[in-house]
Each structure stands twice: as structure tokens, then as C-alpha cells.
Design an enzyme around this catalytic site. Structure first.
Site, PDB file in Angstrom:
ATOM      1  CG  HIS A 177      33.212   1.485  24.290  1.00 56.55           C
ATOM      2  ND1 HIS A 177      32.634   0.270  24.019  1.00 56.55           N
ATOM      3  CD2 HIS A 177      32.629   1.934  25.434  1.00 56.55           C
ATOM      4  CE1 HIS A 177      31.715  -0.004  24.937  1.00 56.55           C
ATOM      5  NE2 HIS A 177      31.690   0.991  25.806  1.00 56.55           N
ATOM      6  CD  GLU A 227      53.308  25.220  32.648  1.00 56.10           C
ATOM      7  OE1 GLU A 227      53.824  26.298  32.344  1.00 56.10           O
ATOM      8  OE2 GLU A 227      52.068  25.073  32.770  1.00 56.10           O
ATOM      9  CE  LYS A 239      54.649  31.936  28.668  1.00 53.33           C
ATOM     10  NZ  LYS A 239      54.573  32.330  30.090  1.00 53.33           N
TER      11      LYS A 239
END
Length: 409
Positions: free
Chosen positions: A285, A260, A400
Site C-alpha cells: 500500500h 556494506e 570513523k
């Protein structure tokens, strides 16, 4: 202590002097306030303890927060679970609009021994306010009862602050010049952690030690690392490879902080460092194969703890056909984990990848405070070197606005 070893060629100080001066100027300007939390937040500890001293009935503390209001708190909760001093209080964190998560917590708590923290810097975070409403509805609370069960953590003069004033709810304030993702050492983290028995004084002491190492003693590992990773010709991805399950929530905080803060547009240019988090030895792995043999577009930071209390010793047991696994017999589980870290790191260095290693003596409040402040300084240094505004989030704000539009039509 925290030791940061850089396994790449560093630059002369002349190359990074201007950046060092700019980060110092940024601190002195008071426009970016997280730098000063290492001093000012001690007052929050006292204010918090004074407010809660008579609330002996509290057994469950529920934090409603998103992003910067929850990530750092979650990281410290997981870091410090072994040294929590007050086992009478449990800290629950609701950091998503997930029906399953919310309903699960409702099943675990009773109103009479619970307390809720509504944490939103802006005071208008839609997820947090929605969760706040759901808690009120679930427990059938009236407005005049809210001050008994809630506090707010927000900016002074935010809409949430004004609501709290009208309802008589206690508010703790985040300094206006402290951004949400840099706020873990403000009331955002200090209040819930102090209430639940974590050693927040040592947390701030550790952060203060990092501050002094950087600004007073002029240690340059953070600047060298930021400069190398921001100017790398091929790599714009930084992998944080943390060796302990306890780092899982810290890795999530690191993702938010880097992504951000550093992912920004400058005209037609798109800048940033892409963060990836791994847990060792498990992810050796899986993702390690891509780092070793895939594109060399990644820098790698290894993070490990040197000393762990009560690490079990692998018993001297030998099985027919499995003798090639006996080389780990009679050593501690922590030594095995840290040696796996060392082996993986050396393998990547042999591939001429840019690598650094962060080692902390133990997983306690002091070292966690140092580590989190270290990463905040690193992020600020990267932002200055990339020439961006580290502290805004225009891309998030657009999302938003789109959410509000979609739900309003």
C-alpha cells in the site's frame, strides 16, 4: 526446505563457471572464514554452555553491539521467538547510541540477575565501548567486579581481548578471517543465542545444508541470481519483499550485508547493488506503486513462509455494503498473506521485471540458518561478479576517522 524460484531467463553454466570456481577458490584459501563456521561453531555451543552452566541467577542478557555484532543476532531473535526453549532468560540488544533505548533497558533490569555481552570484532568500536562504560557507571561497578557480569566477544589479541585478560573477563573469539557482517554464525550469534535457550545446533545444521547444496550438490540458483542481478542493464537496486513482520530485523541485516559489502569504488567507477527492504502485505500500500509504475531500475526478491502454526481462520461474517470483501472468508490469515505475495509477484512479472521467490517451509532454527547462509553466499557471489573486495568497508572507516577528529577538537 528452502526453495528459490527464478522468474527470469537464466544463463548457461559456461557463463558462470568461472565465478563458481572463484568462490570455491576463495573458500579453499581460508582467507574468508565464514564459509567454515558451519563446522567450527559447534565448539562454541559447548564452550558457551560450559561457561554459563553454573550461572543460574541470570534472567536478563544484554548484548552491547553495533552492525555485524548485533544485526544478525537481532534477526534470529525475532525469527525464533516462537520456538525459544528457555523462557527464563530475556535477550536485550543495545545496538545504537540512543539515550532513550539505553535508559529504557536500565529501567527493566537489575544487576543481580543480569549479564552483559560486549561484542566488538575490532575491540575498539566507539559506540560499544561507550555503552560498556555507561553500564559500568550506572551500576557503580569496580574493575574487580566486572568478570562476574561481563564477557567479551572479539578478535584474539584485540585491545578488548587484552583488557579482558587483565581484568579476568571471559573472552569468546571471532576467527580473524571472519568479517563482522558475516559473523552471525560465529561466537557473535552462537553465544548469546545459546545462553538464552535458542536451538543453535539446528541453526548451524541449516547453514550446513545450504553449504552442501552449494558446494557439494552444485545447486546454481544463487550463482544464476547473482549473475543476473549484477549484470542487469537497467537495474542496480534489489528489493527484498518479505511477507511477515518477523522478517523486519532480518531485512535490516540484509541491508547491512548487501550495502556494506557491495558498495565500493574502483578508481572513478562506483559499483554496487542498492538494497531496499519491504514488509508484505503492508508495503503493498505504499512502495509497490513505485515498483509497478516507476523506473524499471529494480529487481525484486519475494520471501515467504509456507507453514505457520495456529494461523487463525477468517470468520464467515458478511456486512451490508462490504460483501466485496467476503472472498477472504473461511481461509487462514497465512493463506491470505501468501496469496497477496503471489498476486503482487505475478503483477510485477507481468511488467517484465526481474523477480525471484524464496520459500521456506517454516520459521524455525534450521530454516533460518539456511536462509542466512544463503544470503552470505549470494553476497560473496555478487562481490566476485562485480570484481570488488566484498569484505572491506573503507567508506565506513573514513566516517570513523572523521568522528574521532570532530570529538577531539
Amino acid at each position: 526446505m528452502l526453495k528459490n524460484t527464478l522468474f527470469f531467463k537464466t544463463s548457461t553454466f559456461d557463463k558462470i563457471r568461472a565465478y563458481a570456481n572463484r568462490i570455491n577458490d576463495e573458500k579453499q584459501s581460508n582467507e574468508v572464514g565464514y564459509y567454515h563456521l558451519v563446522d567450527s561453531s559447534f565448539e562454541i555451543i559447548n564452550e558457551s554452555k560450559d561457561f554459563f552452566k553454573d550461572k543460574k541467577e541470570i534472567q536478563n542478557v544484554v548484548l552491547l553491539g553495533m552492525g555485524g555484532s548485533s544485526c544478525g543476532v537481532k534477526a534470529l531473535k525475532d525469527f525464533l521467538k516462537e520456538e525459544k526453549k528457555d523462557e527464563s532468560k530475556k535477550l536485550f540488544i543495545i545496538d545504537n547510541t540512543s539515550s532513550y533505548a539505553l535508559n529504557s533497558i536500565f529501567k527493566k533490569i537489575k544487576l543481580e540477575n543480569s549479564f552483559f555481552i560486549v561484542s566488538s570484532k575490532s575491540g575498539t568500536t566507539i559506540e560499544v565501548i561507550s555503552l560498556f562504560k555507561l553500564v559500568i557507571a550506572h551500576f557503580k561497578l569496580k574493575n574487580e567486579e566486572l568478570k562476574k557480569y561481563f564477557i567479551f566477544i572479539t578478535d584474539k589479541d584485540s585491545k578488548l581481548d587484552k583488557l579482558g585478560e587483565n581484568l579476568g573477563i571471559k573472552r569468546f573469539f571471532i576467527p580473524s578471517n571472519v568479517g563482522g557482517r558475516f559473523s552471525v554464525l560465529s561466537a557473535v550469534g552462537i553465544v548469546p543465542l545459546s545462553l538464552c535457550g535458542y536451538d543453535t545446533k539446528e541453526l548451524l545444521n541449516g547453514a550446513k545444508a545450504c553449504y552442501e547444496d552449494f558446494f557439494i550438490y552444485k545447486k546454481d540458483e544463487i550463482l544464476q541470481k547473482a549473475y543476473h542481478y549484477c549484470t542487469h542493464k537497467n537495474a542496480n537496486i534489489n528489493v527484498l519483499f518479505s511477507y511477515a513482520n518477523e522478517f523486519k530485523s532480518f531485512n535490516e541485516w540484509y541491508i547491512q550485508l548487501i550495502a556494506e559489502s557491495l558498495g565500493k569504488k574502483q578508481g572513478y567507477k562506483r559499483l554496487g547493488i542498492t538494497p531496499i527492504d519491504l514488509i508484505g502485505a503492508r508495503d503493498q500500500h505504499s512502495f509497490l506503486q513505485l515498483i509497478m509504475d516507476g523506473p524499471k531500475d529494480k529487481t525484486i526478491t519475494f520471501l515467504r513462509v509456507l507453514n505457520v502454526k495456529d494461523s487463525p481462520i477468517i470468520p464467515n461474517i458478511s456486512f451490508e455494503g462490504l460483501q466485496n470483501c467476503d472472498f477472504a472468508n473461511n481461509i487462514s490469515l497465512q493463506k491470505l498473506l501468501n496469496t497477496q505475495c503471489e498476486a503482487t509477484m505475478q503483477a510485477l512479472i507481468s511488467e517484465n521485471l526481474s523477480v525471484d521467490l524464496i520459500e521456506i517451509d517454516e520459521l524455525d532454527a534450521w530454516h533460518c540458518g539456511y536462509l542466512m547462509y544463503y544470503y552470505e553466499l549470494f553476497t560473496s557471489a555478487c562481490g566476485i561478479m562485480l570484481g570488488i573486495n566484498t569484505y572491506d568497508q573503507p567508506g565506513v572507516e573514513l566516517g570513523k576517522l572523521m568522528l574521532k577528529k570532530l570529538l577531539s577538537t
